[in-house]
Write an enzyme that holds these catalytic residues in place. Structure first.
Site, short mmCIF file in Angstrom:
data_model
loop_
_atom_site.label_atom_id
_atom_site.label_comp_id
_atom_site.label_asym_id
_atom_site.label_seq_id
_atom_site.Cartn_x
_atom_site.Cartn_y
_atom_site.Cartn_z
N HIS A 159 59.79 -7.46 76.71
CA HIS A 159 58.87 -8.01 77.70
C HIS A 159 59.45 -9.26 78.34
CE1 HIS A 159 55.42 -5.52 76.52
NE2 HIS A 159 55.70 -5.79 75.26
N ARG A 169 45.77 -17.05 99.16
CA ARG A 169 45.10 -18.29 98.81
C ARG A 169 46.04 -19.50 98.96
NH1 ARG A 169 43.06 -20.22 93.28
NH2 ARG A 169 45.00 -19.34 92.52
N HIS A 208 61.45 -1.87 73.29
CA HIS A 208 61.22 -2.41 74.63
C HIS A 208 61.24 -3.94 74.60
CE1 HIS A 208 57.15 -2.10 72.89
NE2 HIS A 208 56.72 -2.99 73.77
N HIS A 259 76.70 -25.51 77.66
CA HIS A 259 75.37 -26.10 77.84
C HIS A 259 74.67 -25.57 79.10
CE1 HIS A 259 72.37 -29.23 77.20
NE2 HIS A 259 72.46 -29.58 78.46
N HIS A 295 69.96 -26.02 77.06
CA HIS A 295 71.07 -25.26 76.47
C HIS A 295 70.58 -23.83 76.20
CE1 HIS A 295 74.98 -25.42 74.16
NE2 HIS A 295 74.53 -24.19 73.98
N HIS A 305 69.40 -20.72 74.76
CA HIS A 305 69.13 -20.30 73.37
C HIS A 305 67.81 -19.54 73.27
CE1 HIS A 305 66.47 -23.81 73.61
NE2 HIS A 305 65.89 -23.40 72.50
N ASN A 338 62.27 -18.77 75.08
CA ASN A 338 61.50 -19.56 76.03
C ASN A 338 62.51 -20.21 76.95
OD1 ASN A 338 58.96 -19.11 74.82
ND2 ASN A 338 59.36 -20.72 73.32
N SER A 391 62.42 -27.10 75.13
CA SER A 391 62.72 -28.53 75.09
C SER A 391 64.18 -28.83 75.37
CB SER A 391 62.29 -29.11 73.76
OG SER A 391 62.76 -28.31 72.70
N ARG A 396 43.71 -11.70 97.29
CA ARG A 396 43.68 -13.14 97.02
C ARG A 396 45.06 -13.78 97.13
NH1 ARG A 396 42.51 -16.13 91.44
NH2 ARG A 396 41.09 -17.77 92.07
N LYS A 440 51.48 -19.45 88.27
CA LYS A 440 50.16 -18.90 88.01
C LYS A 440 49.61 -19.59 86.76
CE LYS A 440 46.64 -16.21 87.18
NZ LYS A 440 45.40 -16.29 87.97
N CYS A 446 74.76 -28.21 71.45
CA CYS A 446 76.17 -28.08 71.85
C CYS A 446 77.08 -28.09 70.62
CB CYS A 446 76.55 -29.22 72.80
SG CYS A 446 76.13 -28.90 74.53
N GLU A 488 40.64 -16.75 82.73
CA GLU A 488 41.59 -15.94 81.97
C GLU A 488 41.41 -16.14 80.47
OE1 GLU A 488 42.17 -17.68 84.65
OE2 GLU A 488 43.23 -16.43 86.10
N GLY A 521 57.79 -24.60 77.88
CA GLY A 521 57.79 -25.33 76.61
C GLY A 521 59.15 -25.42 75.97
N GLN A 570 44.09 -12.41 84.96
CA GLN A 570 43.83 -12.10 86.36
C GLN A 570 45.12 -12.28 87.13
OE1 GLN A 570 43.85 -14.30 89.13
NE2 GLN A 570 42.97 -12.86 90.59
N GLN A 572 65.05 -17.73 70.01
CA GLN A 572 64.61 -17.96 68.64
C GLN A 572 64.28 -16.63 67.98
OE1 GLN A 572 61.85 -21.17 67.72
NE2 GLN A 572 61.76 -21.70 69.88
N CYS A 594 73.05 -33.29 73.50
CA CYS A 594 72.35 -32.02 73.24
C CYS A 594 72.53 -31.61 71.78
CB CYS A 594 72.90 -30.92 74.15
SG CYS A 594 72.41 -29.26 73.65
O1 LIG Z 1 40.10 -20.91 91.39
P1 LIG Z 1 41.12 -22.01 91.31
O2 LIG Z 1 40.57 -23.27 90.66
O3 LIG Z 1 41.79 -22.29 92.61
O4 LIG Z 1 42.24 -21.43 90.35
C1 LIG Z 1 42.37 -21.68 89.00
O5 LIG Z 1 41.37 -21.03 88.22
C2 LIG Z 1 41.35 -19.59 88.26
C3 LIG Z 1 40.31 -19.09 87.29
O6 LIG Z 1 40.57 -19.47 85.94
C4 LIG Z 1 42.73 -19.00 87.96
O7 LIG Z 1 42.72 -17.62 88.22
C5 LIG Z 1 43.84 -19.67 88.79
O8 LIG Z 1 45.10 -19.20 88.37
C6 LIG Z 1 43.76 -21.19 88.62
O9 LIG Z 1 44.75 -21.83 89.37
O1 LIG Z 2 60.32 -24.06 69.03
P1 LIG Z 2 60.31 -24.87 70.28
O2 LIG Z 2 61.20 -24.32 71.35
O3 LIG Z 2 60.54 -26.33 70.04
O4 LIG Z 2 58.80 -24.77 70.81
C1 LIG Z 2 58.33 -23.89 71.79
O5 LIG Z 2 58.29 -22.54 71.33
C2 LIG Z 2 57.41 -22.26 70.23
C3 LIG Z 2 57.40 -20.77 69.99
O6 LIG Z 2 56.95 -20.04 71.11
C4 LIG Z 2 55.99 -22.80 70.49
O7 LIG Z 2 55.24 -22.69 69.32
C5 LIG Z 2 56.00 -24.26 70.96
O8 LIG Z 2 54.70 -24.64 71.33
C6 LIG Z 2 56.94 -24.38 72.16
O9 LIG Z 2 56.99 -25.73 72.60
#
Ligand SMILES: O=P(O)(O)O[C@H]1O[C@H](CO)[C@@H](O)[C@H](O)[C@H]1O
Ligand SMILES: O=P(O)(O)O[C@H]1O[C@H](CO)[C@@H](O)[C@H](O)[C@H]1O
Lengths: 350, 350
Positions: B301, B31, B299, B116, B167, B169, B156, B164, B28, B314, B55, B320, B162, B326, B171, B52
């Site tokens: 991730h 696609r 470990h 920054h 800079h 950082h 993040n 915001s 796939r 994706k 900063c 999913e 997500g 997937q 958490q 910021c």
């Molecule tokens: O099949 P679509 O609409 O092109 O694709 C969308 O839905 C699928 C099924 O939830 C997901 O795997 C794809 O990542 C998403 O972009």
């Molecule tokens: O804490 P932040 O960076 O403002 O917020 C971000 O990370 C958090 C932890 O993964 C999430 O809960 C928030 O939805 C996301 O926007």
């Protein structure tokens, strides 16, 4: 020491369907947002778009031409994640780290309407009934294929949910195995049924109706509620009042009521932030493995990402991916907001 | 009948860390994409941004002034999802549907650099070592708080995840309970250890090094690989070669090697689509509940969302969320691509 107040204090709630927890931080809902804003295309869409591969009469990526369809229209996904071909495979039972198995399946696209710009909340109830009939037929036909044990009906709505085409449509992925989330649900429903002789969701629904704190819509045959353990800000679940496991068990009245429920719920969603509300939704129902599955109860999940406005969504990221789902606004508060929204679509009001 | 070819046929793979499957659809990956494109802000950021809140010297939302910090700088999250306050609570053991419990915790923000615009791949190794020292100190300090049993260190990166504020950082959310994903991992690591007397990730790593199909980076003390069961297109995991459970077990050499590994991996990521690569990352390590946890193996991730370019990600949506994760491109293919990328940051090459 302060006594626990579920409306104010950080806490975890338990989801008995999948045996997982969610972290709820009610006090955090006033957090300012400086992050990414979603793009809202408020441009009115045409009823027919010559470049849309889902509109009637248009050519799809694989060269096929869509018929001049007038109701829901189904075709095989041109870029399916699953294939129908049977694959020879011998399982290596000693494998711990590199366990893989071929997966057979069929994926289809269901166009909800010939009109490019007509989403569920704006459709006539009869047109939604037609979609339900289509889902019933697909569940039956696909479920009858010998190697298909699960039929997943779902919709991704809105570009923020990865939907690549605004033409109203959903998908069906049918396959040999129970997908992970369904298998978890199956296991928990089964364990509950074996222990209590009744279904988890029936018993849960009774309690919810008694408490009346998270009910959004109720009619003769269905209830829409924000589950006690909801993870998305405005997540809801539609549960049938009568105990049955699958969409083909619907009576005629239930078909009409379900169509009405879908229309009302999606109208409320659109009204919430006065936008075409994005979500992923999908039906969880009995597997098609030939077993009876009395533990199953027909239900439909709505997972909408928006948090605060048409442009600010909840991100399920770092902590959520590595730790657990987290929400700010409480399910009770969300249910109250949704409940109090008008049933009349904002575009059609004065 | 065609024989199973893992490089071509749709299949499922098993993740022994969390006991879940992923659907892989290698065919796939071609696609076409007509959906949402992410916005890439390629504007060069300034080293210091007066607006910021991270900063040095600037005022945060709660009125506090950041010191003129020169290394990693830690402060309590002004909008924490968790609170430190102890809450009185009596569990109702009979509760099935409305199980909730207060959760105590501490959340902190770790600024990686006073600059920054300086992300991990462009930082000097010594500065990354300083971040590792900071993580060690936080893991120790937070872990020593009597009611804290788990310390989740994460980042993040990028607005699409997500985040915001650009800079650099991360958490830390430290709390009483093991979060859902960690508890699942804990249970599977423990079951494996009890059965084999060795750690799952140590044994897995040995097999991966032998096969050499999914290895991205290897040095004296760490290996970066695309797990056999990865769900995100370019997901990776860093595993320590030596068996130990937590970041405070690092030797001096391991600190340097880990800093190098982080720099090399994030450089490859940036080079992949020549963009500041978004991801959520986080460390999974021993709980701080006072137990020994010989089953744990340190470990980290990396869950990056990009699929095909700096703007196409994706989407883990309908199927999913309701069914299972997937992926299109195989983990082997992703590992090969990442492995073959230059170690030199694209911005600094000629
Ligand atoms: O099949 P679509 O609409 O092109 O694709 C969308 O839905 C699928 C099924 O939830 C997901 O795997 C794809 O990542 C998403 O972009
Ligand atoms: O804490 P932040 O960076 O403002 O917020 C971000 O990370 C958090 C932890 O993964 C999430 O809960 C928030 O939805 C996301 O926007």
């Amino acid at each position: 020491m302060k006594n626990f107040d579920i409306n104010e204090d950080p806490h975890r709630r338990y989801n008995p369907l999948i045996n997982e927890w969610v972290l709820v931080s009610p006090h955090r809902s006033k957090r300012p947002w400086q992050g990414q804003n979603e793009i809202v295309t408020s441009d009115a869409l045409p009823e027919y778009d010559p470049t849309c591969y889902l509109c009637p009469g248009n050519v799809r990526a694989n060269g096929e031409v869509n018929p001049a369809y007038e109701n829901a229209f189904v075709f095989e996904n041109d870029f399916a994640a699953l294939k129908q071909e049977e694959i020879a495979f011998e399982e290596d039972k000693n494998q711990t780290f590199f366990k893989a198995q071929p997966e057979r399946g069929i994926s289809r696209v269901v166009c909800f309407s010939p009109k490019h710009n007509l989403t569920l909340p704006e459709m006539p109830v009869a047109a939604i009934e037609n979609i339900i009939h289509t889902w019933q037929k697909e569940y039956t036909d696909l479920g009858n294929v010998d190697y298909i044990n699960h039929v997943q009906i779902f919709e991704n709505k809105g570009s923020v949910m990865g939907c690549s085409n605004p033409h109203p449509h959903g998908q069906i992925w049918a396959q040999s195995s129970l997908p992970t989330e369904v298998e978890k649900t199956q296991n928990n429903l089964k364990a509950y049924f074996d222990k209590h002789g009744s279904t988890l969701l029936q018993d849960y629904l009774k309690e919810e109706l008694k408490l009346n704190e998270r009910i959004v819509i109720e009619n003769d045959h269905f209830v829409v509620l924000v589950p006690f353990w909801a993870i998305w800000p405005y997540e809801t679940m539609i549960i049938s009042k009568r105990h049955f496991g699958k969409i083909t068990d619907f009576t005629e009245e239930e078909i009409t009521d379900f169509a009405l429920t879908l229309k009302q719920l999606t109208t409320k969603y659109d009204n919430l932030f006065e936008t075409s509300f994005p979500y992923s939704s999908g039906i969880h129902q009995s597997p098609t493995d030939g077993e009876l599955h009395p533990e199953w109860q027909f239900h439909m999940h709505f997972y909408p990402p928006l948090l605060r406005s048409a442009t600010v969504k909840k991100f399920m990221v770092g902590y959520e991916m590595l730790g657990e789902s987290q929400r700010d606004i409480t399910p009770e508060k969300s249910a109250e907001i949704l409940k109090n929204l008008l049933g009349f679509h904002y575009k059609h009001s004065l």
